[in-house]
Design an enzyme around this catalytic site. Structure first.
Site, PDB file in Angstrom:
ATOM      1  CD  GLN A 102      24.924  53.770  51.775  1.00 31.42           C
ATOM      2  OE1 GLN A 102      26.100  53.491  51.972  1.00 31.42           O
ATOM      3  NE2 GLN A 102      24.045  53.871  52.759  1.00 31.42           N
ATOM      4  CG  HIS A 120      26.828  52.336  46.230  1.00 30.30           C
ATOM      5  ND1 HIS A 120      26.750  51.869  47.534  1.00 30.30           N
ATOM      6  CD2 HIS A 120      27.646  53.417  46.288  1.00 30.30           C
ATOM      7  CE1 HIS A 120      27.486  52.632  48.330  1.00 30.30           C
ATOM      8  NE2 HIS A 120      28.032  53.584  47.602  1.00 30.30           N
ATOM      9  CB  CYS A 148      27.982  44.998  24.101  1.00 27.69           C
ATOM     10  SG  CYS A 148      27.280  46.523  23.487  1.00 27.69           S
ATOM     11  CG  ASN A 214      20.651  51.132  62.006  1.00 24.50           C
ATOM     12  OD1 ASN A 214      20.613  49.974  62.407  1.00 24.50           O
ATOM     13  ND2 ASN A 214      21.497  51.529  61.061  1.00 24.50           N
TER      14      ASN A 214
HETATM   15  P1  OAD Z   1      25.439  47.416  56.130  1.00 22.96           P
HETATM   16  O1  OAD Z   1      25.210  45.953  56.013  1.00 22.96           O
HETATM   17  O2  OAD Z   1      26.809  47.894  56.405  1.00 22.96           O
HETATM   18  O3  OAD Z   1      24.501  48.018  57.270  1.00 22.96           O
HETATM   19  C1  OAD Z   1      23.146  47.679  57.374  1.00 22.96           C
HETATM   20  C2  OAD Z   1      22.555  48.487  58.518  1.00 22.96           C
HETATM   21  O4  OAD Z   1      21.158  48.247  58.543  1.00 22.96           O
HETATM   22  C3  OAD Z   1      23.099  48.131  59.901  1.00 22.96           C
HETATM   23  O5  OAD Z   1      23.423  49.352  60.574  1.00 22.96           O
HETATM   24  C4  OAD Z   1      21.926  47.426  60.583  1.00 22.96           C
HETATM   25  O6  OAD Z   1      21.869  47.705  61.975  1.00 22.96           O
HETATM   26  C5  OAD Z   1      20.749  48.051  59.887  1.00 22.96           C
HETATM   27  N1  OAD Z   1      19.543  47.189  59.799  1.00 22.96           N
HETATM   28  C6  OAD Z   1      19.477  45.860  59.546  1.00 22.96           C
HETATM   29  N2  OAD Z   1      18.195  45.467  59.459  1.00 22.96           N
HETATM   30  C7  OAD Z   1      17.423  46.565  59.647  1.00 22.96           C
HETATM   31  C8  OAD Z   1      16.025  46.815  59.644  1.00 22.96           C
HETATM   32  N3  OAD Z   1      15.141  45.858  59.446  1.00 22.96           N
HETATM   33  N4  OAD Z   1      15.603  48.095  59.877  1.00 22.96           N
HETATM   34  C9  OAD Z   1      16.489  49.103  60.090  1.00 22.96           C
HETATM   35  N5  OAD Z   1      17.817  48.922  60.098  1.00 22.96           N
HETATM   36  C10 OAD Z   1      18.287  47.678  59.867  1.00 22.96           C
HETATM   37  O7  OAD Z   1      24.845  48.080  54.780  1.00 22.96           O
HETATM   38  P2  OAD Z   1      25.092  49.532  54.174  1.00 22.96           P
HETATM   39  O8  OAD Z   1      25.327  50.541  55.237  1.00 22.96           O
HETATM   40  O9  OAD Z   1      23.995  49.772  53.215  1.00 22.96           O
HETATM   41  O10 OAD Z   1      28.537  49.214  48.744  1.00 22.96           O
HETATM   42  O11 OAD Z   1      26.440  49.294  53.373  1.00 22.96           O
HETATM   43  C11 OAD Z   1      26.960  50.339  52.602  1.00 22.96           C
HETATM   44  C12 OAD Z   1      27.669  49.819  51.390  1.00 22.96           C
HETATM   45  O12 OAD Z   1      28.610  48.808  51.761  1.00 22.96           O
HETATM   46  C13 OAD Z   1      26.807  49.088  50.376  1.00 22.96           C
HETATM   47  O13 OAD Z   1      26.068  49.953  49.518  1.00 22.96           O
HETATM   48  C14 OAD Z   1      27.809  48.309  49.591  1.00 22.96           C
HETATM   49  C15 OAD Z   1      28.682  47.800  50.709  1.00 22.96           C
HETATM   50  O14 OAD Z   1      30.003  47.647  50.417  1.00 22.96           O
HETATM   51  C16 OAD Z   1      28.819  48.877  47.492  1.00 22.96           C
HETATM   52  O15 OAD Z   1      28.477  47.823  47.006  1.00 22.96           O
HETATM   53  C17 OAD Z   1      29.583  49.923  46.729  1.00 22.96           C
END
Ligand code: OAD
Length: 245
Positions: A102, A120, A148, A214
């Site tokens: 993502q 994404h 562009c 996680n």
């Molecule tokens: P989040 O910021 O929502 O979640 C990050 C996750 O990583 C959390 O569950 C943390 O507990 C975990 N975390 C943090 N540090 C870590 C580490 N060192 N090792 C393992 N886990 C760790 O980010 P995403 O789930 O990626 O979309 O968010 C999804 C989407 O929301 C993104 O792609 C973006 C955003 O809106 C778009 O831009 C379309």
């Protein structure tokens, strides 16, 4: 205990030819990329709905480009970490390995992952609003407003914004891999944003062994076969070591 779970996951991987990994912002956290949610989350200081939407870009493309330029500047000097590198090593050990991310930071490619599916989009490509051509662009700072080369139209970041649909072909490819997966890893994502939030369930229903890695529990943790707490940059290298050659 954590080691036991990692060992168990490694055993599953050793006997599988089809493995899918889904990554989120957590895998890049140890490289210094801010995550989206949580206490240091990127959206704490910036309201996504004001910046990462087609409406925001129509209203104020300068502001949106300034924000992307800031993010590109923040991320450009950062390096992949041991978690990204471990996934490259895992890919070499599994016959059919699919990486879906993502993240838009480009760090999986920088680490050497082959053809990561950047569902994404990526910060390092731009797209013309007029002729729809896509260009690589790593300029930091980027010229605001960028135009562009082919037609002079306004360029936008080649990322998926809130309220936009994902590319259908990419989604189809992902679902095909999920249906066939024997093992799925879900690394560093909060499971808050669809459709990625349901990929683990799709793979599990199709028969995969699904493991979440996680730093914290997520609302989805109880749904999976394993939920292993720790940093991706530590857990993934351990996993690769247990998988062995
Ligand atoms: P989040 O910021 O929502 O979640 C990050 C996750 O990583 C959390 O569950 C943390 O507990 C975990 N975390 C943090 N540090 C870590 C580490 N060192 N090792 C393992 N886990 C760790 O980010 P995403 O789930 O990626 O979309 O968010 C999804 C989407 O929301 C993104 O792609 C973006 C955003 O809106 C778009 O831009 C379309």
């Amino acid at each position: 205990m954590e080691n036991e779970a990692i060992r168990q996951l490694a055993e599953q991987i050793k006997t599988s030819s089809r493995v899918v990994a889904l990554t989120g912002a957590g895998i890049s956290q140890e490289s210094g990329v801010p995550t989206f949610r949580g206490k240091d989350g990127l959206w704490q200081n910036f309201r996504a709905e004001e910046l990462a939407t087609p409406d925001a870009f129509n209203r104020d493309p300068v502001l949106v480009w300034q924000w992307y330029d800031w993010r590109r500047g923040l991320i450009k000097p950062l390096k992949p970490n041991s978690g990204h590198h471990a996934l490259v090593n895992l890919e070499k050990r599994v016959q059919y390995f699919t990486l879906v991310t993502q993240n838009v930071d480009g760090l999986h490619r920088a680490a050497g992952s082959e053809n990561p599916i950047e569902m994404h989009g990526t910060l390092w490509r731009v797209r013309c609003l007029e002729c729809k051509k896509i260009f690589e662009n790593r300029d930091v700072p980027i010229k605001i407003l960028p135009k562009c080369e082919a037609c002079g139209g306004l360029l936008r970041p080649h990322v998926v914004w809130f309220g936009e649909s994902l590319d259908e072909k990419i989604l189809h490819t992902i679902y095909t891999h999920l249906q066939r997966a024997q093992v799925m890893l879900i690394v560093g994502t909060s499971g808050a944003v669809q459709p990625a939030a349901s990929f683990g369930i799709v793979a599990k229903r199709a028969g995969a062994f699904v493991a979440e890695l996680n730093r914290s529990n997520t609302p989805q943790s109880p749904l999976f076969d394993l939920s292993i707490q720790g940093k991706a940059g530590e857990l993934l290298p351990q996993l690769v070591e247990h998988v062995g050659r």
